[in-house]
Each structure stands twice: as C-alpha cells, then as structure tokens.
Enzyme design. Structure first.
Site, PDB file in Angstrom:
ATOM      1  N   THR A  87       0.883  -1.217  -0.029  1.00 47.87           N
ATOM      2  CA  THR A  87      -0.362  -0.102  -0.386  1.00 47.87           C
ATOM      3  C   THR A  87       1.301   1.067   0.324  1.00 47.87           C
ATOM      4  OG1 THR A  87      -1.356  -1.424   1.410  1.00 47.87           O
ATOM      5  CG2 THR A  87      -2.039   1.082   1.192  1.00 47.87           C
ATOM      6  N   LYS A 162      -7.637   1.111  -3.237  1.00 53.44           N
ATOM      7  CA  LYS A 162      -7.833   1.230  -1.553  1.00 53.44           C
ATOM      8  C   LYS A 162      -7.868   1.655  -0.835  1.00 53.44           C
ATOM      9  CE  LYS A 162      -5.225  -1.225   2.151  1.00 53.44           C
ATOM     10  NZ  LYS A 162      -5.388  -2.366   2.739  1.00 53.44           N
ATOM     11  N   LYS A 237      -2.249   5.245   8.348  1.00 50.69           N
ATOM     12  CA  LYS A 237      -1.268   5.452   7.426  1.00 50.69           C
ATOM     13  C   LYS A 237      -2.196   5.216   6.199  1.00 50.69           C
ATOM     14  CE  LYS A 237       1.379   2.040   3.709  1.00 50.69           C
ATOM     15  NZ  LYS A 237       2.243   1.244   3.707  1.00 50.69           N
TER      16      LYS A 237
HETATM   17  P1  NAD Z   1       6.193  -5.597   7.406  1.00 55.48           P
HETATM   18  O1  NAD Z   1       7.288  -4.569   8.209  1.00 55.48           O
HETATM   19  O2  NAD Z   1       5.548  -6.716   8.253  1.00 55.48           O
HETATM   20  O3  NAD Z   1       6.372  -6.008   6.024  1.00 55.48           O
HETATM   21  C1  NAD Z   1       7.537  -5.501   5.206  1.00 55.48           C
HETATM   22  C2  NAD Z   1       8.459  -6.117   5.249  1.00 55.48           C
HETATM   23  O4  NAD Z   1      10.066  -5.702   4.075  1.00 55.48           O
HETATM   24  C3  NAD Z   1       9.933  -6.625   6.639  1.00 55.48           C
HETATM   25  O5  NAD Z   1      10.027  -8.174   6.193  1.00 55.48           O
HETATM   26  C4  NAD Z   1      10.898  -5.573   5.813  1.00 55.48           C
HETATM   27  O6  NAD Z   1      12.358  -5.911   6.195  1.00 55.48           O
HETATM   28  C5  NAD Z   1      11.038  -5.242   4.481  1.00 55.48           C
HETATM   29  N1  NAD Z   1      12.070  -4.224   3.465  1.00 55.48           N
HETATM   30  C6  NAD Z   1      12.006  -3.013   3.709  1.00 55.48           C
HETATM   31  N2  NAD Z   1      12.627  -2.559   3.309  1.00 55.48           N
HETATM   32  C7  NAD Z   1      13.338  -3.901   2.231  1.00 55.48           C
HETATM   33  C8  NAD Z   1      14.108  -3.121   1.553  1.00 55.48           C
HETATM   34  N3  NAD Z   1      14.592  -1.829   0.910  1.00 55.48           N
HETATM   35  N4  NAD Z   1      14.605  -4.264   0.702  1.00 55.48           N
HETATM   36  C9  NAD Z   1      14.258  -5.551   0.834  1.00 55.48           C
HETATM   37  N5  NAD Z   1      13.277  -5.674   2.152  1.00 55.48           N
HETATM   38  C10 NAD Z   1      13.049  -4.768   2.832  1.00 55.48           C
HETATM   39  O7  NAD Z   1       4.375  -4.461   6.665  1.00 55.48           O
HETATM   40  P2  NAD Z   1       3.377  -5.543   6.164  1.00 55.48           P
HETATM   41  O8  NAD Z   1       1.984  -6.111   7.396  1.00 55.48           O
HETATM   42  O9  NAD Z   1       4.611  -7.203   5.895  1.00 55.48           O
HETATM   43  O10 NAD Z   1       2.977  -5.207   4.990  1.00 55.48           O
HETATM   44  C11 NAD Z   1       3.056  -4.719   3.619  1.00 55.48           C
HETATM   45  C12 NAD Z   1       3.003  -3.532   2.731  1.00 55.48           C
HETATM   46  O11 NAD Z   1       1.403  -4.043   2.925  1.00 55.48           O
HETATM   47  C13 NAD Z   1       2.565  -2.202   3.836  1.00 55.48           C
HETATM   48  O12 NAD Z   1       2.426  -1.445   2.432  1.00 55.48           O
HETATM   49  C14 NAD Z   1       1.037  -2.480   4.181  1.00 55.48           C
HETATM   50  O13 NAD Z   1       0.159  -0.896   4.327  1.00 55.48           O
HETATM   51  C15 NAD Z   1       0.359  -3.424   3.198  1.00 55.48           C
HETATM   52  N6  NAD Z   1      -0.798  -3.565   4.345  1.00 55.48           N
HETATM   53  C16 NAD Z   1      -0.773  -4.020   5.402  1.00 55.48           C
HETATM   54  C17 NAD Z   1      -1.608  -4.901   5.924  1.00 55.48           C
HETATM   55  C18 NAD Z   1      -1.594  -6.116   7.047  1.00 55.48           C
HETATM   56  O14 NAD Z   1      -2.663  -6.509   8.046  1.00 55.48           O
HETATM   57  N7  NAD Z   1      -0.574  -6.271   8.081  1.00 55.48           N
HETATM   58  C19 NAD Z   1      -2.987  -4.688   5.154  1.00 55.48           C
HETATM   59  C20 NAD Z   1      -2.936  -4.300   4.309  1.00 55.48           C
HETATM   60  C21 NAD Z   1      -2.039  -4.226   3.224  1.00 55.48           C
END
Ligand code: NAD
Length: 290
Positions: A87, A162, A237
């Site tokens: 997102t 979204k 966010k």
């Molecule tokens: P998260 O922080 O658990 O995962 C993100 C991952 O990206 C981490 O493991 C981090 O180490 C990795 N990362 C960061 N920078 C990086 C880089 N430069 N290279 C490689 N890896 C890198 O977040 P999440 O909860 O998995 O969410 C991911 C996305 O999905 C976000 O944009 C969030 O808004 C969206 N989202 C999350 C949810 C939820 O319930 N968690 C629901 C819908 C959408």
C-alpha cells in the site's frame, strides 16, 4: 511460474509461502534475515528476479518501493510482470509503473485488503491497476493468494481504490464507535444497539462484520482485547495516503480528514499504537465532550 518475491514481512511471507505451496518456484528476498517454508532465499533483490516471469513486492511505503524498484527493474527479463502489492501513494505507484514499462516490462499495482489472516489463508482481495495483458498473466496468482481481484483501470488505480475504501472504513468505524459510546450514555444496551443498527440504515461492515463492542456480533478483535486485526497504525497510514492524494487532486474530503486526525491523535498521543483500529470505542467511552 518462476516468481521473485521482495519483502517477506507479516504479509509477504505468508503470501510467498501460499504461492510455493501451490507449486510455483518462488525465490524471496528481504533485507531482514527471513526464511519462508518452500521459498528459496536470494542474497539481493536483483538475484530474486533472475529469470522470474513475475516479481512481487510487498513493502512498507512508497520511498522504499521506489528504491527497491530501481534495483529490480534492470534485473528483470523483458516482458515479465512487476507486481506491487504494497500500500503506497498513488504517485509512487504510477512512477514505478512508468519506469517498468519504459524498461520493457509489464506493471501492476495491486494493494490488498484482508490483512495477515487473509494472507495466511489465501483469501485476500486485490485492487489492481494496470493493463488487461498484465492482469491476465497475474490472475492465476491472485486466485491462489486471494478470493477476489478487481481490475480498476490503469496504473495507480489499484492504490486509488484501496485508499478510497479505507477512507470510508476509517470514517464508518469512528462513526460506529462514537454512536456506541453515545448509546451507552443514553442507557441503551449494546446488544439492542447492535440488533437495531445492524439491520437498519446505519449498518456498515464496521458494525455487522467487525463490531467494535466486545461480546456483540460476530467474533472480532474487540473480543480479543483489541489485539489487531487491522492495527490503528495501519489505518492511520492509509488515511494519510488518502489525504495526500486528496490534496494532490484538489478533492474535498472533510470526513476523511477528521478520521485521519482522530487516528493520528489515537496512535501518537493516546496509547492507540499496536491496538486494533476498532479500539476507538474504549477511547470514546472514556471521554466526555471536551
Ligand atoms: P512488514 O513491515 O511486516 O513487512 C515489510 C517487509 O519489507 C519487512 O520484512 C522489511 O524487512 C522488508 N523491507 C523493507 N525495506 C526493504 C528493502 N529495501 N529491501 C527488501 N526488503 C525490505 O509490513 P506488512 O504488514 O507485511 O505490510 C506490507 C505492506 O502491505 C504495507 O504496504 C502495508 O501497508 C500493506 N498491508 C498490510 C496489511 C496488514 O494487515 N499487515 C494489510 C493490508 C495491506
């Protein structure tokens, strides 16, 4: 299919695992050390893209997406699909898609709803922006990771769908919570309030499916002491992204703005961080008008 997967966090790890379980060859990369069942680990983002027909990204925000895309795009084979499920702001989504297309790739932005539970059990909804051609290639993957995908138009439109959806969700959750708190003070019991509203014109998903009152309606995070679920931080966010987009295109969104400000106060100064976004109910419950 040969798939690269960048960003194996709370959402990315179970999504990658689901694809591997379905028989796809998935190579993952995360800057943190992560191992995921059935997924081979690459040492760099570029290495994860080697020979991949589709590269999926599931990253925290638009700046990180742009930085990762700059490494990934030159490493991808011509005609492959860059599929961003993070997102992020609409501008970053469109900029990354433009760079991918200029490099001879296909691009999709496909943010999800359904949260960690939906990622684990393959029931996400994907809101997709991009071309029909790219969508057709990615569709079998959407069908494995999710229950529904909707092609919403050109690049960026998935992110637009979204943030519009979540702006409605944030505002209706707040309205539902403040109405429960008012009903309490008027001496109306919560079960009666639920029975009436969930079958009347004030109903919404926030009331009927995700009721913020513990012990009322279907099981929801309120029944688990407001453990997320969908964290208030993530709602903030998304509301910030919707305000950023509204400012950029001169859209008047006063309810979205009020919701953003309330979640900002809740997360930043009222102890809401790490709590489910429906914990707005105990917040209102504990307050008076001033
Ligand atoms: P998260 O922080 O658990 O995962 C993100 C991952 O990206 C981490 O493991 C981090 O180490 C990795 N990362 C960061 N920078 C990086 C880089 N430069 N290279 C490689 N890896 C890198 O977040 P999440 O909860 O998995 O969410 C991911 C996305 O999905 C976000 O944009 C969030 O808004 C969206 N989202 C999350 C949810 C939820 O319930 N968690 C629901 C819908 C959408």
């Amino acid at each position: 299919m040969k798939i690269g997967f960048i960003g194996l966090g709370n959402m990315g790890a179970p999504m990658a695992e689901t694809l591997a379980k379905a028989g796809h060859h998935v190579t993952g990369y995360d800057m943190a050390t992560v191992t995921v069942n059935g997924v081979s680990t690459a040492r760099t983002a570029a290495e994860a893209c080697d020979g991949a027909e589709v590269v999926i990204m599931m990253l925290p925000n638009g700046d990180i997406l742009r930085a990762v895309a700059a490494q990934v795009i030159p490493a991808m084979q011509s005609g492959a699909v860059l599929l961003d499920c993070s997102t992020v702001d609409v501008d970053s989504a469109r900029a990354v898609a433009d760079d991918a297309v200029a490099a001879g790739l296909l691009a999709l932005d496909a943010p999800v709803s359904g949260g960690i539970g939906g990622a684990a059990d393959g029931t996400l909804t994907f809101m997709v922006g991009g071309t029909e051609k790219a969508y057709k290639i990615a569709l079998p993957l959407f069908e494995i990771m999710g229950r529904k995908s909707v092609l919403c138009g050109p690049s960026g439109n998935g992110q637009a769908a979204k943030i519009c959806n979540n702006m409605i969700l944030g505002a209706t959750m707040i309205a539902t919570c403040e109405a429960f708190a008012l009903a309490d003070k008027l001496g109306l019991d919560r079960q009666s309030m639920f029975d009436v509203v969930s079958t009347s014109s004030g109903n919404s998903w926030s009331m009927s499916t995700y009721c913020p009152a513990p012990g009322i309606g279907p099981n929801s995070p309120s029944d688990n002491d407001y453990t997320p679920g969908f964290a208030a931080d993530l709602m903030l966010k998304d509301l910030r992204l919707s305000q950023q987009a509204a400012a950029a295109c001169d859209a008047d969104t006063p309810m979205g703005l009020a919701a953003m400000e309330l979640y900002r106060d809740f997360v930043e100064t009222e102890g809401g961080t790490g709590r489910d976004f429906s914990a707005m109910l105990p917040r209102f419950e504990a307050r008076g008008r001033s």
